[in-house]
Design an enzyme around this catalytic site. Structure first.
Site, PDB file in Angstrom:
ATOM      1  N   LYS A 223      40.300  46.486  36.408  1.00  0.00           N
ATOM      2  CA  LYS A 223      41.004  46.420  35.122  1.00  0.00           C
ATOM      3  C   LYS A 223      40.490  47.442  34.113  1.00  0.00           C
ATOM      4  O   LYS A 223      41.153  47.699  33.106  1.00  0.00           O
ATOM      5  CB  LYS A 223      40.900  45.010  34.531  1.00  0.00           C
ATOM      6  N   HIS A 248      45.299  47.728  39.402  1.00  0.00           N
ATOM      7  CA  HIS A 248      43.864  47.458  39.198  1.00  0.00           C
ATOM      8  C   HIS A 248      43.186  47.055  40.506  1.00  0.00           C
ATOM      9  O   HIS A 248      41.974  47.219  40.648  1.00  0.00           O
ATOM     10  CB  HIS A 248      43.653  46.375  38.132  1.00  0.00           C
ATOM     11  N   HIS A 281      42.528  39.552  46.533  1.00  0.00           N
ATOM     12  CA  HIS A 281      42.544  38.256  45.846  1.00  0.00           C
ATOM     13  C   HIS A 281      43.883  37.959  45.171  1.00  0.00           C
ATOM     14  O   HIS A 281      44.087  36.840  44.688  1.00  0.00           O
ATOM     15  CB  HIS A 281      41.399  38.175  44.814  1.00  0.00           C
TER      16      HIS A 281
END
Length: 370
Positions: A223, A248, A281
């Site tokens: 990020k 990101h 993730h």
């Protein structure tokens, strides 16, 4: 052989501990167990990390507060070795003591792992023989204990260096990001709860659980590469803005690879796990996630664990653009999406430990922005 073991940086600490144990047992075959427990200063938790055991380990995936273990506190305070010649005479009813006795261990030696006045954890040695730890044996074992302690300290310091490097980069963005340090503390501990629950089924060791805890706070490091006008936008992102936000993930993978190379951290064990956490993730079981659209078991277990922990904390946290959901509403949402977007076992594992979740939330409360 000891020098060769020390130089095998590609091996995990547990694997090197096993090699050292083999060497000790060449002289002392009745030394049947060596175990390492790590200490988390933030929560006062002592937790199993690595072991070499003749047979099945009597204590795995175990944690307890150091403040409730008065004898270990004294050992840490004085930096002394404790020897118990006959465990059957001890009055302790602690679970770990009971398990040692049930496994046939009769004597023990315990040493703190301390470096530069910092407590890293403890070393435990056990034998099925009473009065095993004579002065002569202790002198030899303590020499090996010094080597093992050095390996543990080096492992943890290397990991701390890497985490520090990544989190320093992350800190630059935290001042302009809705996620706080406490978000990372909470979600990493939620991930730890899930990993503890699932590790036995997937035949994972204690160190795998520990690295889940250590690495999940680094999941969103990418990020730092997201522009302010997108990262800080209080409302819903447009499709184009969301596409930028999703980058990101790959940026995070590039950042950790760069830092690993530039900081000379090739010895960090379980780096593949960190890579999986950062890159996958945001994947979903039904293939609707990003950036690769992985499905089901194509998504690594650690990534599925991180996703559940991260989403639970995001929903239960206040943000500038939303109020916090209750634990009950959030868990119901996770259960509704289990098997579709989220891993069912991970969701159920977290749901099983809601008492611990509430304790984590109380210890790492939100600040004014979350």
């Amino acid at each position: 052989m000891l020098q060769q073991t020390l130089s095998e940086r590609d091996r995990s600490l547990g694997e090197r501990l096993y090699k050292i144990h083999e060497e000790i047992r060449a002289n002392f075959p009745d030394l049947c167990r060596i175990a390492v427990a790590l200490y988390d200063h933030e929560t006062d938790i002592l937790k199993t990390f690595a072991h070499s055991t003749d047979g099945i380990s009597p204590i795995s995936f175990y944690q307890a507060k150091l403040s409730e273990a008065h004898s270990l506190q004294e050992i840490a305070k004085t930096n002394q070795t404790r020897i118990i010649d006959d465990l059957t005479t001890q009055e302790s009813q602690k679970a770990h003591s009971t398990k040692l006795l049930e496994s046939g261990y009769k004597s023990s030696m315990t040493m703190p792992i301390i470096f530069n006045d910092h407590l890293y954890g403890f070393l435990f040695f056990n034998s099925p023989k009473k009065n095993f730890f004579s002065d002569i044996r202790c002198a030899t074992i303590k020499a090996y204990a010094g080597v093992i302690s050095l390996l543990v300290v080096n492992e943890m310091q290397t990991l701390t260096t890497f985490r520090g490097a990544v989190q320093t980069a992350r800190e630059f963005s935290r001042q302009r990001d809705e996620e706080t340090g406490n978000h990372l503390e909470r979600m990493s501990r939620y991930a730890h709860l899930i990993a503890l629950e699932l590790a036995p089924k997937y035949k994972k060791a204690d160190d795998w659980v520990e690295y889940i805890f250590q690495f999940t706070p680094l999941h969103d490091v990418g990020k730092v590469a997201v522009p302010d006008e997108i990262l800080l936008k209080p409302g819903r992102l447009t499709d184009d803005e969301y596409d930028v936000m999703k980058t990101h993930v790959q940026k995070g993978g590039q950042i950790i690879s760069l830092m690993r190379r530039e900081f000379g951290l090739d010895s960090v064990n379980f780096f593949d796990m960190l890579n999986n956490i950062v890159l996958y993730h945001h994947e979903a079981l039904d293939g609707s996630g990003y950036p690769y659209g992985l499905k089901g078991d194509e998504i690594p277990l650690e990534s599925r664990i991180c996703a559940v922990a991260d989403i639970f904390d995001a929903l239960t946290s206040k943000r500038p653009y939303k109020n916090a959901w209750s634990n009950g509403d959030t868990m119901q949402w996770l259960l509704d999406n289990a098997g579709e977007r989220l891993d069912t076992e991970c969701v159920q594992a977290l749901n099983k430990h809601m008492d611990e979740v509430r304790k984590i939330q109380a210890e790492f409360e939100e600040d004014f922005i979350g």
